[in-house]
Design a protein around this motif. Structure first.
Motif, PDB file in Angstrom:
ATOM      1  N   ASP A  31       5.492   6.236  -3.227  1.00  0.00           N
ATOM      2  CA  ASP A  31       5.050   5.723  -1.931  1.00  0.00           C
ATOM      3  C   ASP A  31       3.824   4.827  -2.084  1.00  0.00           C
ATOM      4  O   ASP A  31       3.736   3.766  -1.455  1.00  0.00           O
ATOM      5  CB  ASP A  31       4.746   6.889  -0.974  1.00  0.00           C
ATOM      6  CG  ASP A  31       6.025   7.634  -0.572  1.00  0.00           C
ATOM      7  OD1 ASP A  31       7.137   7.113  -0.829  1.00  0.00           O
ATOM      8  OD2 ASP A  31       5.916   8.739   0.003  1.00  0.00           O
ATOM      9  N   HIS A  32       2.879   5.250  -2.922  1.00  0.00           N
ATOM     10  CA  HIS A  32       1.669   4.443  -3.114  1.00  0.00           C
ATOM     11  C   HIS A  32       1.990   3.139  -3.845  1.00  0.00           C
ATOM     12  O   HIS A  32       1.404   2.098  -3.547  1.00  0.00           O
ATOM     13  CB  HIS A  32       0.618   5.236  -3.896  1.00  0.00           C
ATOM     14  CG  HIS A  32      -0.012   6.343  -3.102  1.00  0.00           C
ATOM     15  ND1 HIS A  32      -0.684   6.110  -1.930  1.00  0.00           N
ATOM     16  CD2 HIS A  32      -0.069   7.670  -3.311  1.00  0.00           C
ATOM     17  CE1 HIS A  32      -1.135   7.266  -1.450  1.00  0.00           C
ATOM     18  NE2 HIS A  32      -0.761   8.230  -2.271  1.00  0.00           N
ATOM     19  N   MET A  56       4.867   1.461  -3.788  1.00  0.00           N
ATOM     20  CA  MET A  56       5.573   0.540  -2.883  1.00  0.00           C
ATOM     21  C   MET A  56       4.608  -0.048  -1.846  1.00  0.00           C
ATOM     22  O   MET A  56       4.719  -1.209  -1.470  1.00  0.00           O
ATOM     23  CB  MET A  56       6.725   1.271  -2.178  1.00  0.00           C
ATOM     24  CG  MET A  56       7.833   1.723  -3.120  1.00  0.00           C
ATOM     25  SD  MET A  56       8.534   0.331  -4.066  1.00  0.00           S
ATOM     26  CE  MET A  56       9.089   1.178  -5.544  1.00  0.00           C
ATOM     27  N   ALA A  57       3.645   0.769  -1.421  1.00  0.00           N
ATOM     28  CA  ALA A  57       2.682   0.300  -0.416  1.00  0.00           C
ATOM     29  C   ALA A  57       1.753  -0.765  -0.990  1.00  0.00           C
ATOM     30  O   ALA A  57       1.129  -1.510  -0.234  1.00  0.00           O
ATOM     31  CB  ALA A  57       1.868   1.490   0.116  1.00  0.00           C
TER      32      ALA A  57
END
Lengths: 250, 250
Positions: B93-94, B96-97
């Motif tokens: 998630d980090h 991709m963010a």
């Protein structure tokens, strides 16, 4: 290094007359890592802080401390015999080799289980969705129970730790009965408490005399208090071979 | 602290004209920890040293670095955007963010699998010989493959790492074909090499042009070499929207 040498020197001077002078203490600390293959392992969140603090506190009171530690990011306390290990089986072997001792304090978070088989090579993922075989686990040696077994080598005082996340008192009482140790120091390691890996702790101490709930305090203070309790207990329970010198059981 | 601030200040001055000035680089580093219950987890022996060294090397050449790191004992490099995480899902998630970036370097040893269920309370051992249910594992997100997928957000250069303990070249070639990344940096992490957790590394770099075996060198030197290769590649492959400014593909 020099800092250690200086500290150890002054510590030895201090220890000579300490309440634990001449007392041998075995302490286990930290987590254990249980290998799955050359790169993977099972672990737990124990930081070793509480066990290391107890080792320091006992050494400060004059004890001859052997610290058997799983993998942690801490510096071994000065003036302590330090033995690093990784798995529960290694920790057991090092702990048993340290006997005889007067007191054993099992603060390590020993993994209850290990993989039944350690792969010699890294287990390969076949494709993005492939699922590996389930990890089959087998029980690890129970170091606290082994140390507590009646035997000529049994330490006079065996203290275990119980890290619980719920029903702390009930689980700790059951552990105390099951293991055969003398005291259980039980703490709540629920993530919300911050005790696991943190600098403070709050414990209940279970002995034959009942349960005592200690206030929340930092791990160093708790270690100091525990070391003083150990010294007081030893003063009340002198070695059998010293009884003729005026000691009393009580 | 002050040391970081001073270092970062001089670094920024140095960076202004560096070969990676204006280039955004995403780096993943370290292991991931996959929780089993509140105290236990699956882990691997990645120290994060290689990934952190690459983050530092890219920043030293002027890049704007985002470092997404699993749990390690290292200090984040100065002048880098640092994001700490624990599990593979969090790392994904980090990562991709952090998009869009020009370059992604996946140096983390992301756990391939995680327990299919995270127990809300510590799993209890019933007695000394009781065996727990086998640990059922499910595949984790494949961060390298996701970053490599054709998409408007795909970094221009995606670099993966392959940590192998046998048949390094064959496994790395297969990984390169399977993941869709541009380069694979493959290393032998057999315990005997000392690379896992150690200060040196020896790699093979697999690109469209073939395989290049680099000599054994310390992780800092390897990071510097890799950062210079990245800068050279970017100079030969300017952004599409810069082609009119004289860039050529090649």
């Amino acid at each position: 290094d020099i800092r250690d040498a200086v500290l150890a020197f002054f510590q030895r001077r201090q220890q000579a007359g300490g309440p634990l002078a001449g007392v041998k203490v075995l302490i286990t600390a930290g987590p254990t890592h249980e290998p799955i293959d050359p790169v993977r392992y099972l672990a737990n969140r124990s930081s070793g802080k509480q066990g290391y603090a107890i080792a320091q506190a006992c050494a400060d009171l004059g004890a001859q401390v052997t610290l058997v530690s799983g993998p942690v990011a801490l510096r071994p306390p000065a003036g302590v015999t330090f033995i690093a290990c990784e798995s529960a089986c290694e920790m057991r072997d090092h702990a048993m080799a340290a006997l005889p001792v007067d007191v054993a304090i099992c603060a390590a978070a020993v993994a209850d289980w290990r993989p039944d088989h350690v792969a010699g090579q890294k287990i390969k993922k076949q494709d993005r969705t492939s699922v590996p075989p389930p990890l089959v686990l087998v029980p690890n040696p129970d170091i606290l129970a082994e140390l507590s077994e009646p035997s000529p080598m049994r330490p006079r005082l065996v203290i275990g730790f119980a890290a619980e996340t719920q029903d702390v008192h009930e689980h700790a009482q059951a552990k105390w009965r099951r293991k055969g140790c003398d005291w259980i120091v039980a703490n709540d390691v629920s993530p919300a408490t911050g005790h696991m890996g943190g600098d403070t702790n709050q414990v209940q101490v279970i002995t034959r005399d009942g349960v005592e709930a200690w206030p929340e305090m930092d791990k160093t203070a708790l270690a100091g208090e525990l070391a003083r309790r150990v010294a007081a207990w030893l003063a009340r329970h002198p070695r059998r071979d010293n009884v003729q010198n005026g000691g009393t059981h009580g």
